[in-house]
Design a protein around this motif. Structure first.
Motif, PDB file in Angstrom:
ATOM      1  N   ASP A 148      44.804 -11.638  46.261  1.00 52.32           N
ATOM      2  CA  ASP A 148      45.294 -10.509  45.454  1.00 52.32           C
ATOM      3  C   ASP A 148      45.052  -9.161  46.134  1.00 52.32           C
ATOM      4  OD1 ASP A 148      45.948 -12.412  43.648  1.00 52.32           O
ATOM      5  OD2 ASP A 148      44.228 -12.098  42.329  1.00 52.32           O
ATOM      6  N   GLU A 149      44.425  -9.219  47.321  1.00 51.31           N
ATOM      7  CA  GLU A 149      44.148  -8.001  48.102  1.00 51.31           C
ATOM      8  C   GLU A 149      43.383  -6.960  47.294  1.00 51.31           C
ATOM      9  OE1 GLU A 149      47.676  -6.624  50.043  1.00 51.31           O
ATOM     10  OE2 GLU A 149      48.090  -8.590  50.903  1.00 51.31           O
ATOM     11  N   THR A 150      42.383  -7.415  46.526  1.00 49.00           N
ATOM     12  CA  THR A 150      41.525  -6.476  45.796  1.00 49.00           C
ATOM     13  C   THR A 150      40.480  -5.932  46.777  1.00 49.00           C
ATOM     14  OG1 THR A 150      39.903  -8.148  45.222  1.00 49.00           O
ATOM     15  CG2 THR A 150      41.744  -7.870  43.691  1.00 49.00           C
ATOM     16  N   GLU A 151      39.690  -4.958  46.304  1.00 43.71           N
ATOM     17  CA  GLU A 151      38.641  -4.387  47.166  1.00 43.71           C
ATOM     18  C   GLU A 151      37.636  -5.487  47.558  1.00 43.71           C
ATOM     19  OE1 GLU A 151      36.929  -0.828  45.495  1.00 43.71           O
ATOM     20  OE2 GLU A 151      35.294  -0.977  46.977  1.00 43.71           O
ATOM     21  N   LEU A 152      37.285  -6.328  46.549  1.00 49.35           N
ATOM     22  CA  LEU A 152      36.364  -7.445  46.832  1.00 49.35           C
ATOM     23  C   LEU A 152      36.947  -8.347  47.926  1.00 49.35           C
ATOM     24  CD1 LEU A 152      33.920  -9.313  46.113  1.00 49.35           C
ATOM     25  CD2 LEU A 152      35.368 -10.342  44.341  1.00 49.35           C
ATOM     26  N   GLY A 153      38.221  -8.660  47.813  1.00 52.02           N
ATOM     27  CA  GLY A 153      38.879  -9.531  48.787  1.00 52.02           C
ATOM     28  C   GLY A 153      38.897  -8.925  50.174  1.00 52.02           C
ATOM     29  N   ARG A 154      39.187  -7.619  50.227  1.00 44.44           N
ATOM     30  CA  ARG A 154      39.240  -6.966  51.549  1.00 44.44           C
ATOM     31  C   ARG A 154      37.862  -6.995  52.213  1.00 44.44           C
ATOM     32  NH1 ARG A 154      43.250  -3.901  49.057  1.00 44.44           N
ATOM     33  NH2 ARG A 154      41.760  -2.439  48.150  1.00 44.44           N
ATOM     34  N   THR A 155      36.804  -6.795  51.402  1.00 41.78           N
ATOM     35  CA  THR A 155      35.444  -6.833  51.962  1.00 41.78           C
ATOM     36  C   THR A 155      35.094  -8.249  52.417  1.00 41.78           C
ATOM     37  OG1 THR A 155      34.828  -5.192  50.314  1.00 41.78           O
ATOM     38  CG2 THR A 155      33.008  -6.285  51.454  1.00 41.78           C
ATOM     39  N   ALA A 156      35.462  -9.248  51.577  1.00 37.76           N
ATOM     40  CA  ALA A 156      35.006 -10.622  51.826  1.00 37.76           C
ATOM     41  C   ALA A 156      35.722 -11.295  52.997  1.00 37.76           C
ATOM     42  CB  ALA A 156      35.205 -11.453  50.554  1.00 37.76           C
ATOM     43  N   LYS A 157      36.981 -10.942  53.215  1.00 38.03           N
ATOM     44  CA  LYS A 157      37.824 -11.730  54.127  1.00 38.03           C
ATOM     45  C   LYS A 157      37.220 -11.903  55.521  1.00 38.03           C
ATOM     46  CE  LYS A 157      42.585 -12.301  55.741  1.00 38.03           C
ATOM     47  NZ  LYS A 157      42.165 -13.376  56.566  1.00 38.03           N
ATOM     48  N   GLU A 158      36.740 -10.796  56.105  1.00 39.44           N
ATOM     49  CA  GLU A 158      36.254 -10.901  57.495  1.00 39.44           C
ATOM     50  C   GLU A 158      35.047 -11.837  57.595  1.00 39.44           C
ATOM     51  OE1 GLU A 158      34.038  -7.586  59.183  1.00 39.44           O
ATOM     52  OE2 GLU A 158      34.390  -6.452  57.347  1.00 39.44           O
ATOM     53  N   TYR A 159      34.182 -11.806  56.570  1.00 38.18           N
ATOM     54  CA  TYR A 159      33.009 -12.703  56.596  1.00 38.18           C
ATOM     55  C   TYR A 159      33.464 -14.151  56.458  1.00 38.18           C
ATOM     56  CZ  TYR A 159      30.294  -8.471  55.742  1.00 38.18           C
ATOM     57  OH  TYR A 159      29.724  -7.227  55.837  1.00 38.18           O
ATOM     58  N   MET A 160      34.363 -14.398  55.507  1.00 40.28           N
ATOM     59  CA  MET A 160      34.806 -15.771  55.233  1.00 40.28           C
ATOM     60  C   MET A 160      35.515 -16.369  56.443  1.00 40.28           C
ATOM     61  SD  MET A 160      36.158 -15.190  51.373  1.00 40.28           S
ATOM     62  CE  MET A 160      36.363 -16.895  50.881  1.00 40.28           C
ATOM     63  N   ASP A 161      36.372 -15.583  57.076  1.00 42.85           N
ATOM     64  CA  ASP A 161      37.123 -16.094  58.229  1.00 42.85           C
ATOM     65  C   ASP A 161      36.197 -16.481  59.386  1.00 42.85           C
ATOM     66  OD1 ASP A 161      39.436 -15.833  56.870  1.00 42.85           O
ATOM     67  OD2 ASP A 161      40.158 -14.047  57.921  1.00 42.85           O
ATOM     68  N   ARG A 162      35.039 -15.824  59.465  1.00 42.54           N
ATOM     69  CA  ARG A 162      34.081 -16.141  60.544  1.00 42.54           C
ATOM     70  C   ARG A 162      33.163 -17.299  60.177  1.00 42.54           C
ATOM     71  NH1 ARG A 162      32.574 -10.386  60.844  1.00 42.54           N
ATOM     72  NH2 ARG A 162      30.675 -10.889  59.716  1.00 42.54           N
ATOM     73  N   GLY A 163      33.134 -17.672  58.870  1.00 41.36           N
ATOM     74  CA  GLY A 163      32.186 -18.691  58.426  1.00 41.36           C
ATOM     75  C   GLY A 163      30.835 -18.115  58.069  1.00 41.36           C
ATOM     76  N   ASP A 164      30.776 -16.777  57.932  1.00 41.23           N
ATOM     77  CA  ASP A 164      29.535 -16.102  57.499  1.00 41.23           C
ATOM     78  C   ASP A 164      29.538 -15.955  55.984  1.00 41.23           C
ATOM     79  OD1 ASP A 164      28.192 -15.612  59.814  1.00 41.23           O
ATOM     80  OD2 ASP A 164      29.240 -13.722  60.231  1.00 41.23           O
ATOM     81  N   LEU A 165      28.381 -15.642  55.426  1.00 41.94           N
ATOM     82  CA  LEU A 165      28.307 -15.352  53.999  1.00 41.94           C
ATOM     83  C   LEU A 165      28.678 -13.898  53.759  1.00 41.94           C
ATOM     84  CD1 LEU A 165      24.950 -17.098  53.038  1.00 41.94           C
ATOM     85  CD2 LEU A 165      27.275 -18.001  52.903  1.00 41.94           C
ATOM     86  N   VAL A 166      29.319 -13.616  52.640  1.00 43.09           N
ATOM     87  CA  VAL A 166      29.531 -12.210  52.287  1.00 43.09           C
ATOM     88  C   VAL A 166      28.168 -11.645  51.861  1.00 43.09           C
ATOM     89  CG1 VAL A 166      31.903 -12.726  51.539  1.00 43.09           C
ATOM     90  CG2 VAL A 166      30.112 -12.538  49.839  1.00 43.09           C
ATOM     91  N   PRO A 167      27.967 -10.325  51.971  1.00 44.96           N
ATOM     92  CA  PRO A 167      26.640  -9.769  51.658  1.00 44.96           C
ATOM     93  C   PRO A 167      26.217 -10.060  50.208  1.00 44.96           C
ATOM     94  CG  PRO A 167      28.018  -8.149  52.790  1.00 44.96           C
ATOM     95  CD  PRO A 167      28.904  -9.300  52.455  1.00 44.96           C
ATOM     96  N   ASP A 168      24.915 -10.280  50.031  1.00 43.50           N
ATOM     97  CA  ASP A 168      24.388 -10.617  48.700  1.00 43.50           C
ATOM     98  C   ASP A 168      24.831  -9.613  47.640  1.00 43.50           C
ATOM     99  OD1 ASP A 168      23.046 -12.829  49.694  1.00 43.50           O
ATOM    100  OD2 ASP A 168      21.201 -11.700  50.094  1.00 43.50           O
ATOM    101  N   GLU A 169      24.766  -8.322  47.984  1.00 46.97           N
ATOM    102  CA  GLU A 169      25.061  -7.306  46.957  1.00 46.97           C
ATOM    103  C   GLU A 169      26.523  -7.365  46.497  1.00 46.97           C
ATOM    104  OE1 GLU A 169      23.876  -6.771  49.928  1.00 46.97           O
ATOM    105  OE2 GLU A 169      24.958  -5.202  51.013  1.00 46.97           O
ATOM    106  N   VAL A 170      27.379  -7.929  47.337  1.00 46.85           N
ATOM    107  CA  VAL A 170      28.794  -8.037  46.951  1.00 46.85           C
ATOM    108  C   VAL A 170      28.981  -9.146  45.913  1.00 46.85           C
ATOM    109  CG1 VAL A 170      31.100  -8.662  47.833  1.00 46.85           C
ATOM    110  CG2 VAL A 170      29.613  -7.152  49.168  1.00 46.85           C
ATOM    111  N   ILE A 171      28.287 -10.248  46.091  1.00 45.41           N
ATOM    112  CA  ILE A 171      28.561 -11.434  45.268  1.00 45.41           C
ATOM    113  C   ILE A 171      27.701 -11.494  44.000  1.00 45.41           C
ATOM    114  CG2 ILE A 171      27.007 -13.036  46.487  1.00 45.41           C
ATOM    115  CD1 ILE A 171      30.559 -13.918  45.508  1.00 45.41           C
ATOM    116  N   VAL A 172      26.492 -10.928  44.062  1.00 46.28           N
ATOM    117  CA  VAL A 172      25.576 -11.052  42.919  1.00 46.28           C
ATOM    118  C   VAL A 172      26.183 -10.458  41.642  1.00 46.28           C
ATOM    119  CG1 VAL A 172      23.403 -10.132  41.987  1.00 46.28           C
ATOM    120  CG2 VAL A 172      23.413 -11.296  44.194  1.00 46.28           C
ATOM    121  N   GLY A 173      26.793  -9.277  41.760  1.00 46.59           N
ATOM    122  CA  GLY A 173      27.370  -8.618  40.586  1.00 46.59           C
ATOM    123  C   GLY A 173      28.488  -9.447  39.966  1.00 46.59           C
ATOM    124  N   VAL A 174      29.264 -10.099  40.838  1.00 49.94           N
ATOM    125  CA  VAL A 174      30.405 -10.906  40.374  1.00 49.94           C
ATOM    126  C   VAL A 174      29.913 -12.022  39.447  1.00 49.94           C
ATOM    127  CG1 VAL A 174      32.185 -12.529  41.204  1.00 49.94           C
ATOM    128  CG2 VAL A 174      31.743 -10.416  42.470  1.00 49.94           C
TER     129      VAL A 174
END
Ligand code: AP5
Length: 226
Positions: A44-70
């Protein structure tokens, strides 16, 4: 059991999504899979998605502060008042601590963590043949769980695709990330006596049966303790 606050833990490809879909139907509890939530945000190209994509494509975790609130927002919602199933969260010790703190604030706690155990070789075999429904994330496997019509989801008729992070080098990186950052949660939850090990190498139906038996035993123990 008054409420069931469940966590599915295990390496990539261990079958968390496969079992999570079944559990959701059996227990009629909301199911929150952070990977699905993040993939929808990327789509959906949301702000969360734009932040997460680069981490996910590399196989890294997105930062804790991004996911905890969700997740904090979802478990505090009225639909999760009788319990929930978490898949893919927590994935680091700070995430587990944040989950405990949020549940504590709500006067609740994690009731069981189901660790689906499979070897790294099995992970590579499974993710290499996985096909995922583009719309709703339903999961198939070309060999172990093929759809009735090749390339089409049995459940909603959407196209089946290969996830971007199911490329061989990304699978290897995801496994490394799991061992380094997520595996310490096995001890974390074992010390809190909520960890239950499930043999993930059996057929999906047998894995589901073992999970049902495990949850039934927990309920009996809880009833006896009352
Ligand atoms: P996420 O989507 O959660 O990926 P994952 O944990 O790597 O797990 P998978 O979805 O790959 O596998 P699964 O265990 O659900 O197995 P499945 O049932 O599909 O996360 C993706 C990314 O998002 C992460 O890498 C990270 O970047 C980010 N992210 C997510 N949560 C995060 C968080 N909390 N913090 C930070 N970042 C986060 O099964 C796999 C295959 O095997 C399927 O084809 C299936 O049909 C087959 N299969 C299943 N069971 C069996 C069986 N018993 N026998 C034979 N085949 C089987």
């Amino acid at each position: 059991m008054t409420e069931q606050n469940l966590v599915l833990l295990g390496p990539p490809g261990s079958g968390k999504g496969t079992q999570g879909e079944r559990l959701q139907e059996d227990l009629r509890l909301p199911y929150y899979a952070t990977g699905d939530i993040l993939r929808a945000a990327v789509r959906d190209e949301t702000e969360l998605g734009r932040t997460a994509k680069e981490y996910m494509d590399r196989g890294d975790l997105v930062p804790d502060e991004v996911i905890v609130g969700v997740i904090a927002e979802r478990i505090a919602s009225p639909e999760a008042a009788d319990g929930f199933i978490l898949d893919g969260f927590p994935r680091t010790t700070p995430q587990a601590e944040a989950l405990d703190a949020k549940l504590d604030e709500l006067g609740r706690a994690v009731t069981a963590v189901l660790l689906i155990d499979v070897s790294d070789d099995e992970v590579v075999r499974r993710l290499g043949g996985r096909r995922t429904c583009a719309e709703n994330g339903h999961v198939f496997h070309v060999e172990f769980n093929p759809p009735e019509r090749e390339g089409v989801c049995d459940i909603d008729g959407s196209e089946l695709v290969i996830r971007d992070d199911d490329e061989p080098e990304v699978i290897r990186k995801r496994l490394e990330t799991y061992h380094e950052k997520t595996e310490p949660l096995v001890d974390y939850y074992d010390h809190r006596s909520v960890l239950r090990r499930i043999a993930g190498t059996a057929e999906p139906d047998q894995v589901a049966d073992e999970i049902s038996r495990t949850l039934a035993t927990l309920k009996l123990q809880e009833d006896e303790a009352l």
